[in-house]
Each structure stands twice: as C-alpha cells, then as structure tokens.
Design a protein around this motif. Structure first.
Motif, PDB file in Angstrom:
ATOM      1  N   GLY A 275       0.809  -1.210   0.000  1.00 30.32           N
ATOM      2  CA  GLY A 275       0.000   0.000   0.000  1.00 30.32           C
ATOM      3  C   GLY A 275       0.842   1.259   0.000  1.00 30.32           C
ATOM      4  O   GLY A 275       0.452   2.279  -0.588  1.00 30.32           O
ATOM      5  N   LEU A 276       2.010   1.216   0.642  1.00 26.38           N
ATOM      6  CA  LEU A 276       2.880   2.383   0.671  1.00 26.38           C
ATOM      7  C   LEU A 276       3.489   2.643  -0.700  1.00 26.38           C
ATOM      8  O   LEU A 276       3.607   3.796  -1.126  1.00 26.38           O
ATOM      9  CB  LEU A 276       3.962   2.203   1.729  1.00 26.38           C
ATOM     10  N   GLU A 277       3.904   1.577  -1.389  1.00 29.57           N
ATOM     11  CA  GLU A 277       4.412   1.758  -2.753  1.00 29.57           C
ATOM     12  C   GLU A 277       3.315   2.355  -3.644  1.00 29.57           C
ATOM     13  O   GLU A 277       3.571   3.273  -4.431  1.00 29.57           O
ATOM     14  CB  GLU A 277       4.886   0.428  -3.338  1.00 29.57           C
ATOM     15  N   LEU A 278       2.116   1.821  -3.515  1.00 29.39           N
ATOM     16  CA  LEU A 278       1.011   2.340  -4.312  1.00 29.39           C
ATOM     17  C   LEU A 278       0.764   3.815  -4.003  1.00 29.39           C
ATOM     18  O   LEU A 278       0.590   4.633  -4.916  1.00 29.39           O
ATOM     19  CB  LEU A 278      -0.251   1.523  -4.045  1.00 29.39           C
ATOM     20  N   ALA A 279       0.734   4.163  -2.722  1.00 32.13           N
ATOM     21  CA  ALA A 279       0.486   5.551  -2.347  1.00 32.13           C
ATOM     22  C   ALA A 279       1.595   6.469  -2.831  1.00 32.13           C
ATOM     23  O   ALA A 279       1.339   7.608  -3.259  1.00 32.13           O
ATOM     24  CB  ALA A 279       0.328   5.662  -0.831  1.00 32.13           C
ATOM     25  N   TRP A 280       2.840   5.995  -2.790  1.00 32.22           N
ATOM     26  CA  TRP A 280       3.972   6.823  -3.223  1.00 32.22           C
ATOM     27  C   TRP A 280       3.905   7.117  -4.724  1.00 32.22           C
ATOM     28  O   TRP A 280       4.165   8.240  -5.158  1.00 32.22           O
ATOM     29  CB  TRP A 280       5.276   6.131  -2.878  1.00 32.22           C
ATOM     30  N   HIS A 281       3.546   6.123  -5.505  1.00 36.61           N
ATOM     31  CA  HIS A 281       3.592   6.265  -6.961  1.00 36.61           C
ATOM     32  C   HIS A 281       2.261   6.709  -7.566  1.00 36.61           C
ATOM     33  O   HIS A 281       2.227   7.088  -8.745  1.00 36.61           O
ATOM     34  CB  HIS A 281       4.018   4.931  -7.589  1.00 36.61           C
ATOM     35  N   ALA A 282       1.172   6.683  -6.789  1.00 33.54           N
ATOM     36  CA  ALA A 282      -0.148   6.997  -7.330  1.00 33.54           C
ATOM     37  C   ALA A 282      -0.340   8.488  -7.534  1.00 33.54           C
ATOM     38  O   ALA A 282       0.284   9.324  -6.864  1.00 33.54           O
ATOM     39  CB  ALA A 282      -1.235   6.459  -6.404  1.00 33.54           C
ATOM     40  N   ARG A 283      -1.234   8.786  -8.443  1.00 36.94           N
ATOM     41  CA  ARG A 283      -1.684  10.169  -8.631  1.00 36.94           C
ATOM     42  C   ARG A 283      -2.566  10.596  -7.461  1.00 36.94           C
ATOM     43  O   ARG A 283      -2.533  11.740  -7.019  1.00 36.94           O
ATOM     44  CB  ARG A 283      -2.467  10.243  -9.936  1.00 36.94           C
ATOM     45  N   CYS A 284      -3.363   9.650  -6.970  1.00 32.04           N
ATOM     46  CA  CYS A 284      -4.284   9.915  -5.862  1.00 32.04           C
ATOM     47  C   CYS A 284      -4.716   8.583  -5.276  1.00 32.04           C
ATOM     48  O   CYS A 284      -4.788   7.582  -5.992  1.00 32.04           O
ATOM     49  CB  CYS A 284      -5.502  10.696  -6.374  1.00 32.04           C
ATOM     50  N   SER A 289     -12.132   3.617   3.747  1.00 34.50           N
ATOM     51  CA  SER A 289     -11.761   3.568   5.150  1.00 34.50           C
ATOM     52  C   SER A 289     -10.731   4.665   5.412  1.00 34.50           C
ATOM     53  O   SER A 289     -10.480   5.499   4.553  1.00 34.50           O
ATOM     54  CB  SER A 289     -11.225   2.182   5.506  1.00 34.50           C
ATOM     55  N   GLY A 290     -10.111   4.645   6.567  1.00 34.50           N
ATOM     56  CA  GLY A 290      -9.238   5.758   6.918  1.00 34.50           C
ATOM     57  C   GLY A 290      -7.762   5.531   6.707  1.00 34.50           C
ATOM     58  O   GLY A 290      -7.029   6.454   6.360  1.00 34.50           O
ATOM     59  N   THR A 291      -7.289   4.292   6.913  1.00 35.60           N
ATOM     60  CA  THR A 291      -5.849   4.068   6.996  1.00 35.60           C
ATOM     61  C   THR A 291      -5.113   4.460   5.721  1.00 35.60           C
ATOM     62  O   THR A 291      -4.137   5.210   5.761  1.00 35.60           O
ATOM     63  CB  THR A 291      -5.555   2.596   7.337  1.00 35.60           C
ATOM     64  N   MET A 292      -5.557   3.975   4.572  1.00 38.68           N
ATOM     65  CA  MET A 292      -4.834   4.271   3.335  1.00 38.68           C
ATOM     66  C   MET A 292      -4.869   5.753   3.004  1.00 38.68           C
ATOM     67  O   MET A 292      -3.907   6.300   2.453  1.00 38.68           O
ATOM     68  CB  MET A 292      -5.387   3.459   2.169  1.00 38.68           C
ATOM     69  N   ALA A 293      -5.977   6.423   3.331  1.00 33.83           N
ATOM     70  CA  ALA A 293      -6.042   7.868   3.098  1.00 33.83           C
ATOM     71  C   ALA A 293      -5.018   8.592   3.965  1.00 33.83           C
ATOM     72  O   ALA A 293      -4.331   9.510   3.508  1.00 33.83           O
ATOM     73  CB  ALA A 293      -7.450   8.385   3.383  1.00 33.83           C
ATOM     74  N   ARG A 294      -4.905   8.164   5.230  1.00 32.13           N
ATOM     75  CA  ARG A 294      -3.926   8.825   6.106  1.00 32.13           C
ATOM     76  C   ARG A 294      -2.500   8.510   5.675  1.00 32.13           C
ATOM     77  O   ARG A 294      -1.622   9.382   5.733  1.00 32.13           O
ATOM     78  CB  ARG A 294      -4.161   8.383   7.559  1.00 32.13           C
ATOM     79  N   GLU A 295      -2.236   7.276   5.243  1.00 33.04           N
ATOM     80  CA  GLU A 295      -0.894   6.936   4.754  1.00 33.04           C
ATOM     81  C   GLU A 295      -0.504   7.838   3.588  1.00 33.04           C
ATOM     82  O   GLU A 295       0.606   8.390   3.558  1.00 33.04           O
ATOM     83  CB  GLU A 295      -0.867   5.472   4.307  1.00 33.04           C
ATOM     84  N   ALA A 296      -1.414   7.984   2.626  1.00 28.86           N
ATOM     85  CA  ALA A 296      -1.118   8.835   1.470  1.00 28.86           C
ATOM     86  C   ALA A 296      -0.940  10.283   1.901  1.00 28.86           C
ATOM     87  O   ALA A 296       0.015  10.960   1.496  1.00 28.86           O
ATOM     88  CB  ALA A 296      -2.241   8.714   0.446  1.00 28.86           C
ATOM     89  N   ALA A 297      -1.847  10.768   2.743  1.00 26.61           N
ATOM     90  CA  ALA A 297      -1.794  12.169   3.161  1.00 26.61           C
ATOM     91  C   ALA A 297      -0.490  12.497   3.876  1.00 26.61           C
ATOM     92  O   ALA A 297       0.098  13.562   3.668  1.00 26.61           O
ATOM     93  CB  ALA A 297      -2.986  12.496   4.055  1.00 26.61           C
TER      94      ALA A 297
END
Length: 372
Positions: A275-284, A289-297
C-alpha cells in the motif's frame, strides 16, 4: 495526559538511526491484529535500541503476508472472521490463546487490540497500547464493540495523536496520567521508514505510468453502517474519464465491483501489493476507510476518503487541514482527482520522520519507566 519531553528542534537534530535509547535490554512482545500493524511496529521497534522482539500475528486479510514482507519472524495465533457473529466468538477465543501461548516478555506492544492487553494483564506483563480510534461503533447498541474499546483503555499506557479525543480513553477508565500524546499521526511512523522502489510501477499494466488507487469500504466491519458501496460508480466513472485504476478488494465479495470492466484500465492484483508503494507512486489514493487515506496524506500524496459514517477525530483533523478530501459523491471525487497537479502528486517524508522520532522517544521513555 503527558507529552514526550523532546523539543521539536531536538527531535529534528537527532539521527534516525539512534532515535531512542532504552537503558537496558527489554524483551518486547508485539501482537499484530490488522494489516497496518506490521508496518507501524516494525518501523517503531527498528527505532528502539536494546529491545528483543517476539511477534504474534492474527490471521486477518493481508496481515500475515505483510508481516512476512516487513521481515518479522512471527507465530500465527488465532484468526478474524468476516461473519460479525463469528467475530464475537473469535475475539475471546484469541484472547485466551494469547493468554496461554504468548511469549515471555517485559512489555507488550499493540494497537487497537484489547486481546493483547487482556492477555498481557493475565500474564502480569505491562502493556503500551497505540490507538487513534475515538469512535466506538457506528451501530447503535453494539455492546460487544463498546466493551472491546473499554478493555483497550485498560492498557498500562495509551499513546495517541494530539488530534485524538483523550477524554474518550479516560471516560473508559484509563488513567489520565498514562495517556500520552504526540504531534502527528500513527501513519507517520511507518511512512518515515518507507523506502520507495522506483521499479515498482513496472509491476503495473499501465502504459502511462499514472494511476489512482481505489480501496472499498469495510462493509462487513462493525464500525461501518452503509447500504452499499460507492466503488462501482468510482470504477465506471474512472474508466469513462480515461483514468487508470489499481483496485484493491478487501474481501472476495468486493471483486464483483470490477466485473466487466477492461482489465487494462482497472487492474485487480492477484497477490498483495504494498500500500505504501502504491500511495507513493499513485496520482491519488481513494479509500472507503481511513488508513490508506492517512498513509497517502502523510507522505503528501493527494488522498480521498469516502468513509460512509461518522469519522474519527484524526480523520476529521486531516480533512479540516485539507490533507484529505472527503465526499460520498463519485462525480465530485473524480472531479477532485482530475484537478490534481503534478506538484500536488509529489510525495515527501520529511514531516513523517520528525513524528517517528517523537513517537520512538516517547515509547523508549515509557519502557525505561516500566523497567525502573
């Protein structure tokens, strides 16, 4: 309530490799009960000196493979159940398993995990509990959920973000002097330790190299009360707008939302992806839920939450600060995605590293106090 004793300038000056000094060797038992736990606790324990770590893991969605991924040696004890009625049985059963089979330890570490707290108490082991959830459940009258959260408050020490409503813990019986706050969010701790892999995008089928992430609501969870999912509208809308999607079903039943959509536009991985790799490389990153949104933010990637119920305080704080966009309207969400600029989508970990040092320093101080 108490705060770590380091000033912001002192924290910024301390090297990350020596973030926290535990004065004497401590045997630490870490119990991992949910998918975000392996990343948080590996980043935390790697920041502490003089600790010997033994890990137990509950089978819940991707928790076991993610524990393997971060490099922990561990023992699997107990499992989660998708069925809410079986889940009520599974929690006391696993608590008993932990009380009987947990490793010898000087201190237990857990997150949103009454099972570990009770088992540690039964074995005479002090516990340090990390939580950011100050809402009991979205379903009125759910006494089992209320009891679970009340038991979480019985940890020897509770560590929470400043945005957390500490009176929730004290109202459930926690000693105010043993509720400790830090300036940041739990996701900062493991975002700070994350080292992105530039080749990660090669695993994805998109020619453009640009994509968004969509993760559904946890519709089977007791804290979610919703008639249906927003995901079908988001996926169809993304395809219509020419937006490539990595779709991450929570449960097998979530896969139906991608049925019939072009596989080269909506990619559903067969194996777990970071999920962290995805959040780092994603456009958005879009999540119900909350966790992935907070990780990206917290790595400063644009983040969207479509969580359908009352939001916990940390989510409300990030929404109020403009770090997370919240909506239950698929069209407005996709409009937001299309408004994201290249500058908006440039991630950074500087802020997260400061928070990791603060949390590690606070944890080490608590361990030192517990060891006398």
């Amino acid at each position: 309530m108490s705060r770590a004793t380091f000033t912001a300038s002192e924290l910024d000056e301390r090297p990350s490799t020596a973030a926290s000094n535990v004065r004497e060797t401590v045997d630490v038992w870490v119990d991992l009960a949910s998918p975000s736990h392996p990343f948080f606790f590996k980043a935390l324990t790697d920041s502490l000196s003089n600790v010997r770590t033994t890990v137990t893991v509950r089978e819940k969605t991707e928790t076991v493979p993610l524990t393997q991924q971060v490099g922990y040696a561990f023992r699997t004890l107990g499992r989660d159940y998708e069925n809410p009625h079986l889940r009520k049985i599974g929690i006391p059963l696993r608590t008993a398993q932990l009380a009987l089979k947990a490793p010898r330890a000087d201190v237990a570490l857990s997150s949103r995990n009454a099972m570990c707290i009770l088992a540690a108490k039964a074995r005479g082991v002090p516990s340090i509990h990390f939580t950011d959830n100050d809402i009991c459940a979205s379903v009125d009258g759910l006494k089992a959920e209320e009891l679970y959260h009340r038991l979480e408050a019985q940890a020897t020490h509770n560590v929470v973000p400043e945005a957390f409503r500490a009176e929730v813990l004290t109202g459930r019986g926690a000693d105010p002097d043993r509720v400790h706050t830090y300036d940041g969010y739990k996701e900062d701790v493991y975002v700070a330790a994350f080292e992105p892999d530039p080749a990660f995008v090669d695993e994805l089928p998109f020619d453009s190299g640009e994509f968004i992430v969509v993760r559904p609501e946890a519709l089977s969870a007791t804290y979610v009360d919703a008639d249906g999912s927003l995901v079908p509208d988001l996926l169809v809308g993304a395809v219509e707008r020419g937006i490539d999607v990595v779709y991450l079903p929570r449960e097998a039943s979530d896969r139906k939302f991608a049925a019939g959509l072009p596989e080269d536009r909506v990619f559903v991985p067969n194996d777990p992806l970071s999920g962290l790799e995805l959040a780092w490389h994603a456009r958005c990153v879009l999540t119900g839920s909350g966790t992935m949104a907070r990780e990206a933010a917290r790595m400063e990637t644009p983040a969207v939450s479509f969580f359908p119920n009352t939001r916990i305080s940390v989510d409300r704080a990030l929404i109020d600060q403009g770090e997370i966009f919240h909506s239950l309207d698929a069209g407005k969400i996709l409009d937001y995605v299309e408004s994201v600029t290249d500058l908006d989508a440039e991630p950074d970990r500087t802020r997260a590293r400061r928070v990791r040092r603060e949390v590690a320093g606070l944890t080490a101080g608590l361990m030192n106090d517990l060891m006398g």
